[in-house]
Design an enzyme around this catalytic site. Structure first.
Site, PDB file in Angstrom:
ATOM      1  N   ASP A  21      -2.234 -18.314 -80.590  1.00 20.15           N
ATOM      2  CA  ASP A  21      -1.814 -18.637 -81.958  1.00 20.15           C
ATOM      3  C   ASP A  21      -0.310 -18.403 -82.133  1.00 20.15           C
ATOM      4  OD1 ASP A  21      -2.110 -19.432 -84.567  1.00 20.15           O
ATOM      5  OD2 ASP A  21      -2.797 -17.480 -85.294  1.00 20.15           O
ATOM      6  N   ASN A  69      -8.963 -27.882 -86.302  1.00 21.50           N
ATOM      7  CA  ASN A  69      -7.643 -28.467 -86.010  1.00 21.50           C
ATOM      8  C   ASN A  69      -7.587 -29.984 -86.258  1.00 21.50           C
ATOM      9  OD1 ASN A  69      -6.863 -26.227 -83.211  1.00 21.50           O
ATOM     10  ND2 ASN A  69      -6.347 -26.031 -85.376  1.00 21.50           N
TER      11      ASN A  69
END
Ligand code: FPP
Length: 243
Positions: A21, A69
């Site tokens: 991340d 996503n």
């Protein structure tokens, strides 16, 4: 300090999972587009894969693209898919030279055809490698995975192939995309966020969680070694008491 030398290779996690991340924030800090961060994220992937394989970790699972996503801007998704195709293609030789097998988990049928083709090609090409298995989680979410496992078992019951009373932790584990893989003993998340984000919810029941402040493009082998050293200091009791 030589961090690698501080690692006890007799007490390695067999399976390490990573939530990579912070690519977007890394790029933003430099006034660049988010996609710039993803490109540099590949360098961190390369260094981490090499470090894990060298140490003797057997499975490394990277959360490369989540079901959620797909909600990102089309331009970013397209670029990420292109980057995946390009990187997997370019790294196939290195995977073979290092005896690393590639596998993928997730709703792979939802990926662009070109991406599916490249994945299948490299998975087949590296299938006989045995030093480490690199697992890419693509279009993956744990709730999706558990839902499809439940459906699969329900169909087996409806067909009379399975008795409902025989459903066990083992039958459920075997219906997940990670069937035949050991559960991760260590889960790493970068970027200072303290969340699991729908990743391997069933499999991390007893994993040690390690959160690090670095943004993913800055993550390197020494950060990986630090996570392993921290893991080796943990007392794993699995709900029991220390003997
Ligand atoms: C999270 O950062 C990162 C991703 C969603 C993509 C990860 C992809 C790569 C590192 C590139 C290719 C990978 C492989 C395995 C070849 P973010 O965009 O959520 O960052 P932010 O939280 O700062 O917005």
């Amino acid at each position: 300090m030589d961090l690698k030398a501080a690692i006890n290779t007799q007490n390695l996690p067999q399976h390490v999972a990573i939530i990579m991340d912070g690519n977007g924030r890394w790029a933003k800090k430099q006034g660049k587009l988010r996609t710039f961060g993803h490109k540099h994220g590949v360098e961190a992937v390369r260094d981490t894969v090499e470090a894990a394989a060298e140490l003797g970790v057997k499975y490394l699972t990277l959360y490369a693209f989540s079901t959620e996503n797909w909600n990102r801007p089309k331009l970013e998704i397209d670029m990420l898919m292109e980057l995946l195709i390009k990187t997997i293609h370019a790294e196939t030789k290195t995977l073979n030279n290092n005896n690393i097998r590639l596998q993928a988990i997730g709703h792979l049928a939802s990926l662009p055809k070109k991406c599916q083709q490249q994945l299948n090609e490299t998975i087949t090409n590296t299938a006989n490698n045995s030093r480490m298995t690199l697992v890419l989680a693509l279009s993956y979410s744990a709730k999706w995975e558990i839902t499809q496992a439940v459906k699969q078992l329900a169909v087996q019951v409806a067909k009379g192939e399975l008795v409902a009373q025989d459903i066990s932790e083992t039958t459920i584990s075997n219906a997940l995309t990670t069937a035949n893989m050991p559960d991760p003993e260590l889960l790493i998340r970068t970027s200072g966020e303290y969340r699991i984000s729908n990743f391997l919810l069933w499999q991390i029941a007893y994993a040690e969680l390690y959160f690090c402040q670095k943004l993913w493009p800055d993550f390197r082998r020494n950060d990986f070694y630090e996570a392993i050293i921290d893991y080796q200091k943990r007392e794993r009791r699995f709900g029991g008491v220390k003997s």
